[in-house]
Design a protein around this motif. Sequence first.
Motif, PDB file in Angstrom:
ATOM      1  N   ASN A  16      -1.657   0.510   4.618  1.00 43.62           N
ATOM      2  CA  ASN A  16      -2.968  -0.091   4.885  1.00 43.62           C
ATOM      3  C   ASN A  16      -3.274  -1.180   3.867  1.00 43.62           C
ATOM      4  O   ASN A  16      -3.702  -0.916   2.752  1.00 43.62           O
ATOM      5  CB  ASN A  16      -4.051   0.981   4.857  1.00 43.62           C
TER       6      ASN A  16
ATOM      7  N   GLU B 107       0.542  -2.736  -3.050  1.00 41.59           N
ATOM      8  CA  GLU B 107      -0.580  -1.788  -3.032  1.00 41.59           C
ATOM      9  C   GLU B 107      -1.849  -2.554  -3.356  1.00 41.59           C
ATOM     10  O   GLU B 107      -1.898  -3.264  -4.359  1.00 41.59           O
ATOM     11  CB  GLU B 107      -0.314  -0.679  -4.058  1.00 41.59           C
ATOM     12  N   ASP B 108      -2.868  -2.450  -2.490  1.00 41.97           N
ATOM     13  CA  ASP B 108      -4.100  -3.196  -2.744  1.00 41.97           C
ATOM     14  C   ASP B 108      -5.072  -2.435  -3.646  1.00 41.97           C
ATOM     15  O   ASP B 108      -6.026  -3.018  -4.153  1.00 41.97           O
ATOM     16  CB  ASP B 108      -4.789  -3.592  -1.428  1.00 41.97           C
ATOM     17  N   GLU B 109      -4.847  -1.154  -3.836  1.00 42.25           N
ATOM     18  CA  GLU B 109      -5.709  -0.412  -4.762  1.00 42.25           C
ATOM     19  C   GLU B 109      -5.135  -0.545  -6.171  1.00 42.25           C
ATOM     20  O   GLU B 109      -4.096   0.023  -6.498  1.00 42.25           O
ATOM     21  CB  GLU B 109      -5.800   1.057  -4.343  1.00 42.25           C
TER      22      GLU B 109
ATOM     23  N   LYS C  37      -0.336   9.930   0.962  1.00 46.44           N
ATOM     24  CA  LYS C  37      -1.450   9.919   0.003  1.00 46.44           C
ATOM     25  C   LYS C  37      -2.381  11.099   0.276  1.00 46.44           C
ATOM     26  O   LYS C  37      -2.568  11.437   1.441  1.00 46.44           O
ATOM     27  CB  LYS C  37      -2.235   8.614   0.133  1.00 46.44           C
TER      28      LYS C  37
ATOM     29  N   ASP D 161       2.564   0.179   0.554  1.00 49.62           N
ATOM     30  CA  ASP D 161       1.366   0.772   1.142  1.00 49.62           C
ATOM     31  C   ASP D 161       1.233   0.261   2.576  1.00 49.62           C
ATOM     32  O   ASP D 161       1.532  -0.906   2.858  1.00 49.62           O
ATOM     33  CB  ASP D 161       0.148   0.347   0.305  1.00 49.62           C
TER      34      ASP D 161
HETATM   35 CA    CA Z   1      -4.336   0.366   0.897  1.00 46.64          CA
END
Ligand code: CA
Length: 224
Positions: A54, A8-10, A101, A52
């Motif tokens: 994206n 997850e990049d967030e 999400k 995730d």
């Molecule tokens: Ca993302």
Amino acid sequence: MALVLVVEDELEIAEVLEGYLRRAGHRTERAADGHAAVALYRAARPDLVLLDINLPGIDGLEVLRLIRADGATPVICLTARSEEIDTVVGLELGADDYVTKPFSPREVMARVKAVLRRGEGERSDERVVRVGALEVDPARLSADLAGRPIPLTVTEFRLLHRLAAHPGRVFGRDELLEVALPDSDALERVIDTHLKNLRRKLGEAGGAGLIETVRGAGYRLRAP
Ligand code: CA
């Protein structure tokens, strides 16, 4: 308890998920982009991947493809758009489940629990099921046809195991959904997608036509 790879990049979402997973007794690893995810997956061999879609670098679908090329580690996709659902459970990709999400961490944890329990459940009944040339082995979560291995996701394995345990019996989509994705709010059409993948793989192993559609009723494994 399991080792869960959180991709997850967030940062905020990743930290919340890791917090919940650790409180549930699991160990976690975290990757914030696709390249790190693949490297960590290969190095850490997690029991489950929360992925995730994206992501910066290589995107989640490509990460999923690389994981699937390697084996049947359960993957739960975190998707931003409902249109992505068909893609992540569909075709070559075969995620085991997905969460759209924005999600609540409790929802994700329910899926994690269900997917991990499924793996354990199959192993607790270790009798090999044989139908004609088809052999389904719950201890190894593997299936083969006339000795040819069929590469299956955990969800596909679960569906095949249930169908093969009762050859000729017709299972409704609602029943199969409960088998494949318990405690999930997945739509019944998701079962069609998993079955399509399962049939393609059976076909590639020489078992085209093994799973029959019974119009208006569901699916069954052809009795030998
Ligand atoms: Ca993302």
